[in-house]
Scaffold this active site. Structure first.
Site, PDB file in Angstrom:
ATOM      1  N   LYS A  51     -20.763  16.644  58.099  1.00 45.78           N
ATOM      2  CA  LYS A  51     -22.008  16.105  58.657  1.00 45.78           C
ATOM      3  C   LYS A  51     -22.115  16.435  60.145  1.00 45.78           C
ATOM      4  O   LYS A  51     -23.166  16.901  60.621  1.00 45.78           O
ATOM      5  CB  LYS A  51     -22.068  14.593  58.444  1.00 45.78           C
ATOM      6  CG  LYS A  51     -22.271  14.177  57.004  1.00 45.78           C
ATOM      7  CD  LYS A  51     -22.166  12.657  56.860  1.00 45.78           C
ATOM      8  CE  LYS A  51     -22.258  12.231  55.399  1.00 45.78           C
ATOM      9  NZ  LYS A  51     -22.113  10.761  55.251  1.00 45.78           N
ATOM     10  N   ALA A  67     -20.109  10.369  60.171  1.00 41.89           N
ATOM     11  CA  ALA A  67     -19.264   9.354  59.536  1.00 41.89           C
ATOM     12  C   ALA A  67     -19.497   9.356  58.031  1.00 41.89           C
ATOM     13  O   ALA A  67     -20.569   9.740  57.562  1.00 41.89           O
ATOM     14  CB  ALA A  67     -19.563   7.967  60.107  1.00 41.89           C
ATOM     15  N   ASP A  68     -18.477   8.928  57.314  1.00 42.83           N
ATOM     16  CA  ASP A  68     -18.617   8.785  55.869  1.00 42.83           C
ATOM     17  C   ASP A  68     -17.753   7.618  55.402  1.00 42.83           C
ATOM     18  O   ASP A  68     -16.703   7.340  55.984  1.00 42.83           O
ATOM     19  CB  ASP A  68     -18.210  10.060  55.135  1.00 42.83           C
ATOM     20  CG  ASP A  68     -18.692  10.042  53.689  1.00 42.83           C
ATOM     21  OD1 ASP A  68     -19.911  10.173  53.471  1.00 42.83           O
ATOM     22  OD2 ASP A  68     -17.860   9.853  52.787  1.00 42.83           O
ATOM     23  N   THR A  69     -18.229   6.951  54.359  1.00 44.76           N
ATOM     24  CA  THR A  69     -17.536   5.790  53.798  1.00 44.76           C
ATOM     25  C   THR A  69     -17.515   5.896  52.281  1.00 44.76           C
ATOM     26  O   THR A  69     -18.525   6.261  51.671  1.00 44.76           O
ATOM     27  CB  THR A  69     -18.264   4.481  54.195  1.00 44.76           C
ATOM     28  OG1 THR A  69     -18.303   4.381  55.618  1.00 44.76           O
ATOM     29  CG2 THR A  69     -17.549   3.257  53.627  1.00 44.76           C
TER      30      THR A  69
END
Length: 198
Positions: A51, A67-69
């Site tokens: 990203k 960010a990633d979750t």
């Protein structure tokens, strides 16, 4: 202070968290395919970095935050639900159980990439099926594991071990520390109208 800060995310909750650190930043939505592999940590690190790189490739003169979750239970990754049925199914899997939430933050600037991954453990309480259905219909879409700690989804949560901002999706302390050490944050950059979550 660096000239431009860009958040590579369409997530309103990440935007709100970043507003507590910076008065001025831009939002550019990354154009990547969010594909999960078998390893949750590798998945969040890969997607957060992709990203940030995707947006940085278009701007070059900025600091870009990605960010990633993902939510993980019994070795299974729960990403964003495909539809309402998937959302209800994900929530039902979590009821009465502990699960892990993994969040990675990636920062890309000219000549530098930085990654930080954290995990929090969350236990859901058991709630009636009507609550699951209500939540899925009104809140779940667009959220990893089909829930968010910062909204009505808090009623599911019985206990958290770790940083709540990992569960919300942008660990503010890690991000602040990185920017502070780089000299890209000072008290003059902080907003005076931040509301916080809690």
């Amino acid at each position: 202070m660096f000239k431009r800060i860009i958040l590579a995310s369409s997530s309103p909750r990440r935007q709100k968290i970043l507003k507590t650190l910076f008065e001025n930043f831009e939002i550019v939505i990354p154009q990547i395919e969010e594909i999960h592999d078998d390893d949750a940590i590798h998945t969040v690190e890969k997607l957060a970095l992709l990203k940030a790189l995707n947006v940085f490739d278009k701007v070059k003169d900025a600091v870009v935050i990605g960010a990633d979750t993902v939510v993980e239970i019994d070795g299974t990754i729960l990403g964003k639900p495909k539809d309402l049925c998937d959302a209800e199914s994900q929530l039902c899997k979590l009821l009465g159980k502990w699960h892990s939430v993994h969040t990675c933050v990636a920062v890309v600037s000219w000549g530098e990439m930085w990654l930080k991954t954290q995990t929090a453990r969350v236990k859901f309480r058991k709630v009636p099926k009507e609550v699951v259905k209500y939540y899925a219909q009104n809140y779940s879409l667009g959220k990893a594991g089909s829930y968010g700690l910062q909204d009505f989804g808090g009623v599911f949560v019985e206990s958290i071990v770790g940083d709540p901002y990992v569960v919300i999706g942008l660990p503010i302390a890690d991000l602040w520390e990185y920017f502070y050490r780089k000299g890209w944050w000072s008290s003059e950059t902080k907003r005076t109208d931040d509301e916080g979550w809690f």
